[in-house]
Structures are given as structure tokens and as C-alpha cells.
Design a protein around this motif. Structure first.
Motif, PDB file in Angstrom:
ATOM      1  N   ARG A 299       0.818  -1.204   0.000  1.00 11.15           N
ATOM      2  CA  ARG A 299       0.000   0.000   0.000  1.00 11.15           C
ATOM      3  C   ARG A 299       0.860   1.267   0.000  1.00 11.15           C
ATOM      4  O   ARG A 299       0.353   2.350  -0.237  1.00 11.15           O
ATOM      5  CB  ARG A 299      -0.934   0.011   1.214  1.00 11.15           C
ATOM      6  CG  ARG A 299      -0.217   0.081   2.561  1.00 11.15           C
ATOM      7  CD  ARG A 299      -1.220   0.165   3.703  1.00 11.15           C
ATOM      8  NE  ARG A 299      -0.580   0.309   4.991  1.00 11.15           N
ATOM      9  CZ  ARG A 299      -0.191  -0.693   5.761  1.00 11.15           C
ATOM     10  NH1 ARG A 299      -0.376  -1.929   5.343  1.00 11.15           N
ATOM     11  NH2 ARG A 299       0.376  -0.484   6.928  1.00 11.15           N
ATOM     12  N   SER A 300       2.144   1.124   0.309  1.00 12.23           N
ATOM     13  CA  SER A 300       3.036   2.285   0.325  1.00 12.23           C
ATOM     14  C   SER A 300       3.603   2.544  -1.066  1.00 12.23           C
ATOM     15  O   SER A 300       3.724   1.628  -1.879  1.00 12.23           O
ATOM     16  CB  SER A 300       4.196   2.053   1.308  1.00 12.23           C
ATOM     17  OG  SER A 300       3.724   1.903   2.635  1.00 12.23           O
ATOM     18  N   HIS A 301       3.940   3.805  -1.336  1.00  7.84           N
ATOM     19  CA  HIS A 301       4.567   4.156  -2.601  1.00  7.84           C
ATOM     20  C   HIS A 301       5.957   3.524  -2.664  1.00  7.84           C
ATOM     21  O   HIS A 301       6.685   3.481  -1.666  1.00  7.84           O
ATOM     22  CB  HIS A 301       4.669   5.670  -2.734  1.00  7.84           C
ATOM     23  CG  HIS A 301       3.336   6.336  -2.906  1.00  7.84           C
ATOM     24  ND1 HIS A 301       3.211   7.666  -3.264  1.00  7.84           N
ATOM     25  CD2 HIS A 301       2.069   5.864  -2.784  1.00  7.84           C
ATOM     26  CE1 HIS A 301       1.927   7.980  -3.345  1.00  7.84           C
ATOM     27  NE2 HIS A 301       1.217   6.898  -3.049  1.00  7.84           N
ATOM     28  N   GLU A 302       6.343   3.035  -3.842  1.00  6.46           N
ATOM     29  CA  GLU A 302       7.644   2.391  -4.021  1.00  6.46           C
ATOM     30  C   GLU A 302       8.661   3.426  -4.494  1.00  6.46           C
ATOM     31  O   GLU A 302       8.748   3.729  -5.681  1.00  6.46           O
ATOM     32  CB  GLU A 302       7.526   1.237  -5.016  1.00  6.46           C
ATOM     33  CG  GLU A 302       6.608   0.120  -4.534  1.00  6.46           C
ATOM     34  CD  GLU A 302       6.654  -1.083  -5.457  1.00  6.46           C
ATOM     35  OE1 GLU A 302       7.590  -1.177  -6.265  1.00  6.46           O
ATOM     36  OE2 GLU A 302       5.740  -1.921  -5.354  1.00  6.46           O
ATOM     37  N   ILE A 303       9.418   3.935  -3.569  1.00  2.00           N
ATOM     38  CA  ILE A 303      10.372   5.007  -3.874  1.00  2.00           C
ATOM     39  C   ILE A 303      11.781   4.435  -3.986  1.00  2.00           C
ATOM     40  O   ILE A 303      12.118   3.424  -3.373  1.00  2.00           O
ATOM     41  CB  ILE A 303      10.337   6.104  -2.782  1.00  2.00           C
ATOM     42  CG1 ILE A 303      10.690   5.509  -1.410  1.00  2.00           C
ATOM     43  CG2 ILE A 303       8.976   6.774  -2.741  1.00  2.00           C
ATOM     44  CD1 ILE A 303      10.776   6.537  -0.303  1.00  2.00           C
TER      45      ILE A 303
ATOM     46  N   ASN B  85       4.580   1.739  10.996  1.00  2.00           N
ATOM     47  CA  ASN B  85       3.891   0.612  10.370  1.00  2.00           C
ATOM     48  C   ASN B  85       3.753   0.863   8.879  1.00  2.00           C
ATOM     49  O   ASN B  85       3.448   1.985   8.460  1.00  2.00           O
ATOM     50  CB  ASN B  85       2.503   0.411  10.980  1.00  2.00           C
ATOM     51  CG  ASN B  85       2.564  -0.057  12.425  1.00  2.00           C
ATOM     52  OD1 ASN B  85       2.400   0.732  13.343  1.00  2.00           O
ATOM     53  ND2 ASN B  85       2.805  -1.335  12.627  1.00  2.00           N
ATOM     54  N   GLY B  86       3.977  -0.163   8.080  1.00  2.00           N
ATOM     55  CA  GLY B  86       3.824  -0.019   6.640  1.00  2.00           C
ATOM     56  C   GLY B  86       4.532  -1.136   5.907  1.00  2.00           C
ATOM     57  O   GLY B  86       4.991  -2.116   6.503  1.00  2.00           O
ATOM     58  N   ASP B  87       4.628  -0.974   4.583  1.00  2.00           N
ATOM     59  CA  ASP B  87       5.291  -1.982   3.762  1.00  2.00           C
ATOM     60  C   ASP B  87       6.214  -1.351   2.732  1.00  2.00           C
ATOM     61  O   ASP B  87       6.541  -1.967   1.730  1.00  2.00           O
ATOM     62  CB  ASP B  87       4.254  -2.869   3.065  1.00  2.00           C
ATOM     63  CG  ASP B  87       3.228  -2.057   2.279  1.00  2.00           C
ATOM     64  OD1 ASP B  87       3.434  -0.845   2.108  1.00  2.00           O
ATOM     65  OD2 ASP B  87       2.217  -2.633   1.845  1.00  2.00           O
ATOM     66  N   GLY B  88       6.637  -0.105   3.014  1.00  4.19           N
ATOM     67  CA  GLY B  88       7.546   0.586   2.102  1.00  4.19           C
ATOM     68  C   GLY B  88       8.837   0.967   2.805  1.00  4.19           C
ATOM     69  O   GLY B  88       9.160   0.479   3.888  1.00  4.19           O
ATOM     70  N   MET B  89       9.587   1.858   2.168  1.00 10.58           N
ATOM     71  CA  MET B  89      10.865   2.299   2.716  1.00 10.58           C
ATOM     72  C   MET B  89      10.656   3.386   3.765  1.00 10.58           C
ATOM     73  O   MET B  89       9.860   4.305   3.581  1.00 10.58           O
ATOM     74  CB  MET B  89      11.770   2.841   1.612  1.00 10.58           C
ATOM     75  CG  MET B  89      12.257   1.791   0.622  1.00 10.58           C
ATOM     76  SD  MET B  89      13.210   0.455   1.401  1.00 10.58           S
ATOM     77  CE  MET B  89      14.505   1.387   2.235  1.00 10.58           C
ATOM     78  N   ALA B  90      11.385   3.251   4.867  1.00 13.43           N
ATOM     79  CA  ALA B  90      11.424   4.280   5.908  1.00 13.43           C
ATOM     80  C   ALA B  90      12.887   4.567   6.217  1.00 13.43           C
ATOM     81  O   ALA B  90      13.755   3.687   6.079  1.00 13.43           O
ATOM     82  CB  ALA B  90      10.685   3.823   7.157  1.00 13.43           C
ATOM     83  N   PHE B  91      13.168   5.785   6.656  1.00 13.41           N
ATOM     84  CA  PHE B  91      14.542   6.203   6.919  1.00 13.41           C
ATOM     85  C   PHE B  91      14.610   6.811   8.315  1.00 13.41           C
ATOM     86  O   PHE B  91      13.859   7.745   8.629  1.00 13.41           O
ATOM     87  CB  PHE B  91      15.005   7.213   5.870  1.00 13.41           C
ATOM     88  CG  PHE B  91      14.932   6.684   4.460  1.00 13.41           C
ATOM     89  CD1 PHE B  91      16.015   6.043   3.880  1.00 13.41           C
ATOM     90  CD2 PHE B  91      13.760   6.802   3.722  1.00 13.41           C
ATOM     91  CE1 PHE B  91      15.935   5.538   2.589  1.00 13.41           C
ATOM     92  CE2 PHE B  91      13.668   6.306   2.428  1.00 13.41           C
ATOM     93  CZ  PHE B  91      14.763   5.666   1.871  1.00 13.41           C
ATOM     94  N   ILE B  92      15.491   6.253   9.127  1.00 11.56           N
ATOM     95  CA  ILE B  92      15.696   6.784  10.466  1.00 11.56           C
ATOM     96  C   ILE B  92      17.116   7.314  10.566  1.00 11.56           C
ATOM     97  O   ILE B  92      17.994   6.950   9.788  1.00 11.56           O
ATOM     98  CB  ILE B  92      15.434   5.730  11.557  1.00 11.56           C
ATOM     99  CG1 ILE B  92      16.355   4.514  11.383  1.00 11.56           C
ATOM    100  CG2 ILE B  92      13.972   5.302  11.541  1.00 11.56           C
ATOM    101  CD1 ILE B  92      16.203   3.481  12.483  1.00 11.56           C
ATOM    102  N   HIS B  93      17.336   8.194  11.538  1.00  6.06           N
ATOM    103  CA  HIS B  93      18.626   8.850  11.688  1.00  6.06           C
ATOM    104  C   HIS B  93      19.224   8.502  13.037  1.00  6.06           C
ATOM    105  O   HIS B  93      18.508   8.414  14.038  1.00  6.06           O
ATOM    106  CB  HIS B  93      18.466  10.368  11.569  1.00  6.06           C
ATOM    107  CG  HIS B  93      19.759  11.109  11.681  1.00  6.06           C
ATOM    108  ND1 HIS B  93      20.237  11.593  12.871  1.00  6.06           N
ATOM    109  CD2 HIS B  93      20.684  11.441  10.752  1.00  6.06           C
ATOM    110  CE1 HIS B  93      21.405  12.196  12.669  1.00  6.06           C
ATOM    111  NE2 HIS B  93      21.687  12.122  11.401  1.00  6.06           N
ATOM    112  N   ALA B  94      20.531   8.294  13.059  1.00  3.06           N
ATOM    113  CA  ALA B  94      21.240   7.972  14.296  1.00  3.06           C
ATOM    114  C   ALA B  94      22.505   8.798  14.385  1.00  3.06           C
ATOM    115  O   ALA B  94      23.082   9.190  13.365  1.00  3.06           O
ATOM    116  CB  ALA B  94      21.581   6.486  14.340  1.00  3.06           C
TER     117      ALA B  94
END
Length: 272
Positions: free
Chosen positions: A17-21, A167-176
Motif C-alpha cells: 500500500r506504500s509508494h515504491e520510492i 507501520n507499513g510496507d515501504g521504505m522508511a529512513f531513520i537517523h542515528a
């Protein structure tokens, strides 16, 4: 691209359901992520995270992540109210490619560190992370909060008390902050400074416990409590939490002011 999940991990989700980026991580120690959007694709980001974008991308500040467009006003208000508990802005910026070809937009966090790309479909559709770790994600990703139900984590968890849930099924980006270490747990127990924990998958059990005996707690310099992580899944750790960096800088600044005041006093004494 991120490495494949080892055998035995959660299965990929079906029916995206998430956009494929597409994306590219730029830099070594102070990184940013460049997102490539096809026409009509959208990426959501924390307010103020954008560095630059190409002509053809339109952005709009909205209340919430837009994962449930048919949700009523009260539902959206409750969702952003939960985000406010983490100290984050109730508004998010949506960047959409309104042009005729591929366009790029780039994001970076407000302090030096590493951008970690995570395919939520390869992590069982869920990730728990520190409240300030989220940077951006494909449209369709839902952002919420997760309270730790255990008393120890609630009272002494510090940064880990309220976690962000993606929650989702696409790409997510976290920062550390600093260098990022990825640990794969297969039933083992890992002890972590609460500030060094960036995020973990839902197969990990999270709690807080006392760090050694009273002498170690008072004089050890490692903090009074440690996070304990155990289970089957992935854990991301950071070498330089922003709170630790800020504490060191403010401590040096305060020390410098005290030294300067003493020297100034001596100067005035000799000057008279």
C-alpha cells in the motif's frame, strides 16, 4: 540498497500500500538521503528535514502522515495528539512529484550522523524507534507511538519510555548519531545504554534493569539503568546519541565560563 534479512526473519508483506520510492544515501559520516520520485509518488518527512528538491516537486504541510486519507477529523486529531507526546511536531510535510519525469528531493537530520534505510516489508511491517529517530518515509507509512508496558521501562527508561512506531510496507529512513551498528538477535540478551538504542523490530522484548551493584551505579559512569533487549529480530544502535553530545558541549562551555571568570577576576585584581 539495504542488505537482505537473514533466513528466519519475518516474512515480507503482501499487497503493498506504500509508494515504491528509490533512494541514494549521500555522504559518509554526516549523511543525507536523496529520494527519487516517479510522477505522482509522495514521500513524507519531519518538518524542516528537507535540504533541496528539484523543480516539479510540490510540498504541502499536513496534519498527520496521510496513511488513512478517509479518516475523519477527530481520528486525525487523536493521531497527531499521540505524536505530540513524543515532542515531535503535529505537522508533517508531504513532497509529491507533480512533474512529467523522475524528480529528486533530499533530507538530512539536524545533527551529524548516519541515515539508516529500512524496508518495512522485510521487517514484518513494524519498527519501534527512538522518538527523534524518524526522518522520512514512503507515503502510506503510518507513524504512531508505543508505550512500554513494563514498570521499570516506564519509570527509568528515559529516552526509551515513549517510542515511535512505524507501520507499513515501504521504505522508511531513520537517523542515528555517529556510527550505526546492526545486531541480529536470535534469542540472546543484549544490554544497551538507553540513549544508544535507535530502533528494533517487533520480535524484540524491551525492558530496563539496574546496571550492576550500588557502587557501579554511582561511580561507574555508565548510567543507573540499562536497556535489555532479547528475542528474535534486528536491533540498531548508535555510537553518539545527540543528548550525550549536547551534554558534553554544554559541560565544556560551562567549564570555560568558570575558567574565564576566574582569570577575569585575577586580571582585575592585578589591574587595580
Amino acid at each position: 540498497m539495504p542488505p537482505a534479512l537473514p533466513a528466519g526473519g519475518p516474512p515480507p508483506l503482501r499487497g503493498k500500500r506504500s509508494h515504491e520510492i528509490d533512494y541514494e544515501i549521500i555522504g559518509e559520516s554526516i549523511q543525507m538521503v536523496e529520494i527519487e520520485l516517479d510522477p505522482g509518488e509522495t514521500v513524507i518527512a519531519e518538518a524542516g528535514a528537507m535540504n533541496y528538491m528539484e523543480d516539479g516537486i510540490a510540498f504541502e504541510t499536513k496534519m498527520g502522515d496521510g496513511s488513512t486519507p478517509n479518516e475523519g477529523f477527530m481520528g486525525k486529531l487523536m493521531a497527531v495528539g499521540k505524536r505530540a507526546l513524543t515532542g515531535e511536531s503535529i505537522f508533517m510535510t508531504h513532497f509529491t512529484n507533480r512533474g512529467g519525469g523522475k524528480k529528486r528531493v533530499t533530507f538530512a537530520a539536524p545533527y551529524p550522523g548516519t541515515v539508516v534505510p529500512i524496508d518495512l516489508s522485510q521487517q514484518g511491517g513494524e519498527l519501534l524507534c527512538q522518538k527523534d529517530a524518524f526522518l522520512c518515509a514512503a507515503m502510506g507509512t503510518q507513524l504512531g507511538i508505543a508505550f512500554n508496558k513494563k514498570l521499570g521501562a516506564g519509570l527509568f527508561g528515559g529516552e526509551g519510555f515513549i517510542l515511535q512506531r512505524l507501520n507499513g510496507d515501504g521504505m522508511a529512513f531513520i537517523h542515528a548519531g555517529g556510527t550505526v551498528v546492526r545486531k541480529e538477535l536470535k534469542g540472546e540478551k543484549l544490554f544497551v545504554d538507553t540513549g544508544c538504542l535507535v530502533g528494533f523490530t517487533k520480535g524484540i522484548d524491551y525492558d530496563i534493569q539496574r546496571s550492576g551493584n550500588l557502587k557501579s551505579m554511582v561511580f561507574g559512569g555508565e548510567g543507573l539503568f540499562l536497556a535489555t533487549l532479547q528475542g528474535h529480530g534486528t536491533v540498531w544502535l548508535q555510537s553518539m546519541p545527540f543528548a550525550r553530545l549536547a551534554q558534553r558541549i554544554t559541560g565544556m562551555y560551562a567549564s570555560g565560563r568558570e575558567q574565564g571568570s576566574a582569570l577575569g577576576g585575577l586580571g582585575n585584581l592585578f589591574g587595580d
